[in-house]
Design a protein around this motif. Structure first.
Motif, short mmCIF file in Angstrom:
data_model
loop_
_atom_site.label_atom_id
_atom_site.label_comp_id
_atom_site.label_asym_id
_atom_site.label_seq_id
_atom_site.Cartn_x
_atom_site.Cartn_y
_atom_site.Cartn_z
N TRP A 8 16.72 3.19 0.19
CA TRP A 8 16.01 2.17 -0.59
C TRP A 8 15.04 1.38 0.29
CZ3 TRP A 8 16.75 -3.10 0.27
CH2 TRP A 8 17.85 -3.46 1.04
N TRP A 9 15.30 1.28 1.59
CA TRP A 9 14.33 0.64 2.49
C TRP A 9 13.05 1.47 2.56
CZ3 TRP A 9 17.13 -1.01 7.64
CH2 TRP A 9 18.04 -2.04 7.35
N GLU A 10 13.24 2.77 2.71
CA GLU A 10 12.08 3.65 2.78
C GLU A 10 11.30 3.63 1.47
OE1 GLU A 10 13.05 7.56 4.17
OE2 GLU A 10 14.44 6.77 5.66
N THR A 11 12.02 3.61 0.36
CA THR A 11 11.36 3.56 -0.95
C THR A 11 10.58 2.26 -1.10
OG1 THR A 11 13.21 4.85 -1.85
CG2 THR A 11 11.75 3.79 -3.43
N LEU A 12 11.17 1.15 -0.73
CA LEU A 12 10.47 -0.14 -0.80
C LEU A 12 9.25 -0.16 0.11
CD1 LEU A 12 13.30 -2.83 -0.95
CD2 LEU A 12 11.64 -2.27 -2.72
N PHE A 13 9.39 0.39 1.30
CA PHE A 13 8.28 0.43 2.25
C PHE A 13 7.12 1.25 1.70
CE2 PHE A 13 6.15 2.49 5.87
CZ PHE A 13 5.65 1.35 6.49
N ILE A 14 7.42 2.42 1.18
CA ILE A 14 6.37 3.29 0.62
C ILE A 14 5.73 2.62 -0.59
CG2 ILE A 14 5.98 5.48 -0.57
CD1 ILE A 14 8.11 6.67 1.37
N ALA A 15 6.54 1.98 -1.45
CA ALA A 15 5.99 1.28 -2.62
C ALA A 15 5.08 0.14 -2.17
CB ALA A 15 7.13 0.75 -3.49
N PHE A 16 5.49 -0.60 -1.15
CA PHE A 16 4.67 -1.69 -0.64
C PHE A 16 3.34 -1.19 -0.10
CE2 PHE A 16 3.31 -4.18 3.07
CZ PHE A 16 3.03 -5.38 2.43
N ILE A 17 3.38 -0.11 0.68
CA ILE A 17 2.15 0.45 1.25
C ILE A 17 1.21 0.92 0.14
CG2 ILE A 17 1.21 2.34 2.64
CD1 ILE A 17 2.47 0.11 4.30
N MET A 18 1.74 1.60 -0.86
CA MET A 18 0.90 2.08 -1.96
C MET A 18 0.30 0.91 -2.73
SD MET A 18 3.07 5.35 -3.30
CE MET A 18 2.01 5.63 -4.69
N LEU A 19 1.10 -0.12 -2.99
CA LEU A 19 0.60 -1.30 -3.69
C LEU A 19 -0.49 -2.00 -2.86
CD1 LEU A 19 1.11 -3.04 -6.22
CD2 LEU A 19 2.65 -4.41 -4.83
N PHE A 20 -0.28 -2.11 -1.56
CA PHE A 20 -1.24 -2.73 -0.67
C PHE A 20 -2.57 -1.98 -0.70
CE2 PHE A 20 -3.00 -3.27 3.66
CZ PHE A 20 -3.12 -4.64 3.67
N ILE A 21 -2.52 -0.66 -0.63
CA ILE A 21 -3.73 0.15 -0.65
C ILE A 21 -4.44 0.01 -2.00
CG2 ILE A 21 -4.57 2.54 -0.66
CD1 ILE A 21 -2.42 3.12 1.48
N MET A 22 -3.70 0.03 -3.09
CA MET A 22 -4.32 -0.09 -4.42
C MET A 22 -4.98 -1.45 -4.61
SD MET A 22 -1.93 1.96 -7.15
CE MET A 22 -0.67 0.73 -7.14
N ILE A 23 -4.31 -2.52 -4.17
CA ILE A 23 -4.88 -3.86 -4.32
C ILE A 23 -6.15 -3.98 -3.48
CG2 ILE A 23 -4.51 -6.30 -3.75
CD1 ILE A 23 -1.62 -5.92 -4.66
N ASN A 24 -6.14 -3.47 -2.25
CA ASN A 24 -7.34 -3.53 -1.40
C ASN A 24 -8.48 -2.72 -2.00
OD1 ASN A 24 -6.53 -5.30 0.60
ND2 ASN A 24 -5.47 -3.69 1.72
N THR A 25 -8.16 -1.58 -2.60
CA THR A 25 -9.19 -0.76 -3.24
C THR A 25 -9.80 -1.50 -4.41
OG1 THR A 25 -7.99 1.23 -2.59
CG2 THR A 25 -9.65 1.48 -4.30
N LEU A 26 -8.96 -2.13 -5.23
CA LEU A 26 -9.48 -2.90 -6.38
C LEU A 26 -10.35 -4.07 -5.93
CD1 LEU A 26 -6.36 -2.95 -8.71
CD2 LEU A 26 -8.52 -1.76 -9.08
N ILE A 27 -9.93 -4.76 -4.89
CA ILE A 27 -10.73 -5.88 -4.37
C ILE A 27 -12.08 -5.37 -3.87
CG2 ILE A 27 -10.87 -7.58 -2.50
CD1 ILE A 27 -7.83 -7.97 -2.84
#
Length: 51
Positions: A8-27
């Motif tokens: 679940w740590w790895e899953t949270l980390f991957i989810a965080f990275i994907m969310l971070f990339i998507m938010i930066n792309t939208l900005i």
């Protein structure tokens, strides 16, 4: 044998990275479209100026 992090740590980390990339792309695209709109507005405003 190396220690492994819980799955679940790895899953949270991957989810965080994907969310971070998507938010930066939208900005990025939002700022790019705002610049494009401002350029168009500047051209319209420059057509009407006088000394």
């Amino acid at each position: 044998m190396p220690q492994m992090s819980p799955m679940w740590w790895e899953t949270l980390f991957i989810a965080f990275i994907m969310l971070f990339i998507m938010i930066n792309t939208l900005i990025y695209w939002n700022q790019k479209s705002q610049m494009k709109q401002q350029k168009g507005m500047n051209k319209l405003n420059m057509n009407n100026w006088k000394w």
